[in-house]
Design a protein around this motif. Structure first.
Motif, short mmCIF file in Angstrom:
data_model
loop_
_atom_site.label_atom_id
_atom_site.label_comp_id
_atom_site.label_asym_id
_atom_site.label_seq_id
_atom_site.Cartn_x
_atom_site.Cartn_y
_atom_site.Cartn_z
N UNK A 275 -47.94 -18.57 35.48
CA UNK A 275 -48.42 -17.84 34.30
C UNK A 275 -49.04 -16.50 34.70
N UNK A 276 -49.73 -16.48 35.84
CA UNK A 276 -50.31 -15.22 36.32
C UNK A 276 -49.20 -14.21 36.61
N UNK A 277 -48.11 -14.68 37.19
CA UNK A 277 -46.97 -13.78 37.47
C UNK A 277 -46.37 -13.25 36.17
N UNK A 278 -46.34 -14.08 35.14
CA UNK A 278 -45.82 -13.62 33.85
C UNK A 278 -46.68 -12.49 33.28
N UNK A 279 -48.01 -12.63 33.44
CA UNK A 279 -48.89 -11.56 32.95
C UNK A 279 -48.69 -10.28 33.77
N UNK A 280 -48.49 -10.42 35.07
CA UNK A 280 -48.29 -9.23 35.90
C UNK A 280 -46.98 -8.52 35.51
N UNK A 281 -45.96 -9.30 35.22
CA UNK A 281 -44.70 -8.68 34.79
C UNK A 281 -44.88 -7.99 33.44
#
Length: 283
Positions: A275-281
């Motif tokens: 989920x953190x990677x989704x926010x970064x994208x």
């Protein structure tokens, strides 16, 4: 009789006075009543003098020992239930000072060795990054007028308690609480990274109830169980504190009920990282 949690202190005095008057009217000594109730005479005395707050079970035992009729017993048991609760609205908390609330929470955390946090809306202050915290403490609707900067400083200072190996912390969050876009995407990603980092502490468990889980109850509100001493319930307009053992047992059981459907450890860290990677994208 009107039972108002905001008048809990006054109603505690009313309860103590009523129990003392009933015992005197019955002709029983404190010692004889103690024998009937299976309590010590000193506890009866402390309850009647307002030095000890009786639980609902304590009051039930005393009323049974006194042979009180059902109608009066129901009235006094209802009073005992409210006397074991406190309510503080948000405006009162702001008037007293947001920093005082942080000191109260620090005292609660210092006095408990096992604390359970059920968090269906957002991470607790102990888990928040400074950027996330500032947004959380500055809501657009009816914003607090207190010293937010001082409160944030104290809240960040409270986080040191997580590193006390003599204490255990169980945090149970819903997926919605973790992924709710309270802040900008990069702040959200950093907040999730913070959860992953803290989950590695040996005395901290961070569990996630995923939206894919089928749960036969709804996560109505945030609550915190401080050992076997008390429960705090967070509402939009304030905070409710419950001290009756039956209420505490109920919320401990409720926490365990939701925890059955949660994941923690590596599976939880994997979800949080994704989920953190989704926010970064998204950023």
């Amino acid at each position: 009789m009107t039972h108002d949690p905001g008048r809990a202190g006054e109603q505690r005095r009313d309860l103590a006075s009523a129990l003392k008057d009933l015992r005197r009217a019955s002709g029983l000594s404190g010692e004889r009543l103690a024998v009937r109730c299976g309590m010590s005479q000193s506890k009866i005395s402390r309850i009647e003098n307002g030095r000890v707050l009786p639980s609902v079970v304590d009051v039930q035992q005393i009323l049974s020992g006194l042979g009180v009729d059902d109608d009066l017993a129901r009235e006094l048991l209802a009073l005992a239930s409210v006397a074991n609760a406190e309510y503080e609205d948000v405006r009162s908390s702001v008037r007293r000072g947001l920093h005082l609330r942080q000191r109260e929470l620090a005292a609660l955390e210092a006095g408990a060795t096992h604390i359970r946090y059920f968090l269906p809306a957002m991470p607790s202050g102990l888990l928040q990054t400074p950027e996330y915290m500032r947004t959380a403490m500055s809501p657009p609707v009816d914003p607090a007028d207190g010293d937010v900067s001082q409160a944030i400083s104290l809240k960040l200072g409270r986080q040191a308690v997580l590193y006390d190996q003599d204490k255990n912390f169980d945090f149970l969050l819903t997926e919605s609480a973790v992924r709710w876009r309270l802040c900008e995407p990069l702040v959200m990603a950093t907040q999730l990274d913070r959860l992953v980092s803290l989950s590695h502490l040996p005395n901290v468990t961070i569990g996630i109830v995923p939206l894919s889980a089928q749960v036969a109850d709804a996560p109505f509100h945030t609550f915190t169980v401080y050992g076997a001493k008390l429960v705090t319930i967070e509402l939009f307009t304030g905070r409710l504190v419950l001290r009756d053992p039956k209420d505490i047992d109920h919320y401990r059981a409720l926490f365990d009920f939701f925890r059955v459907e949660s994941v923690d450890g590596d599976p939880a860290r994997s979800m949080l990282g994704r989920w953190a990677d989704e926010f970064r994208r998204a950023a």
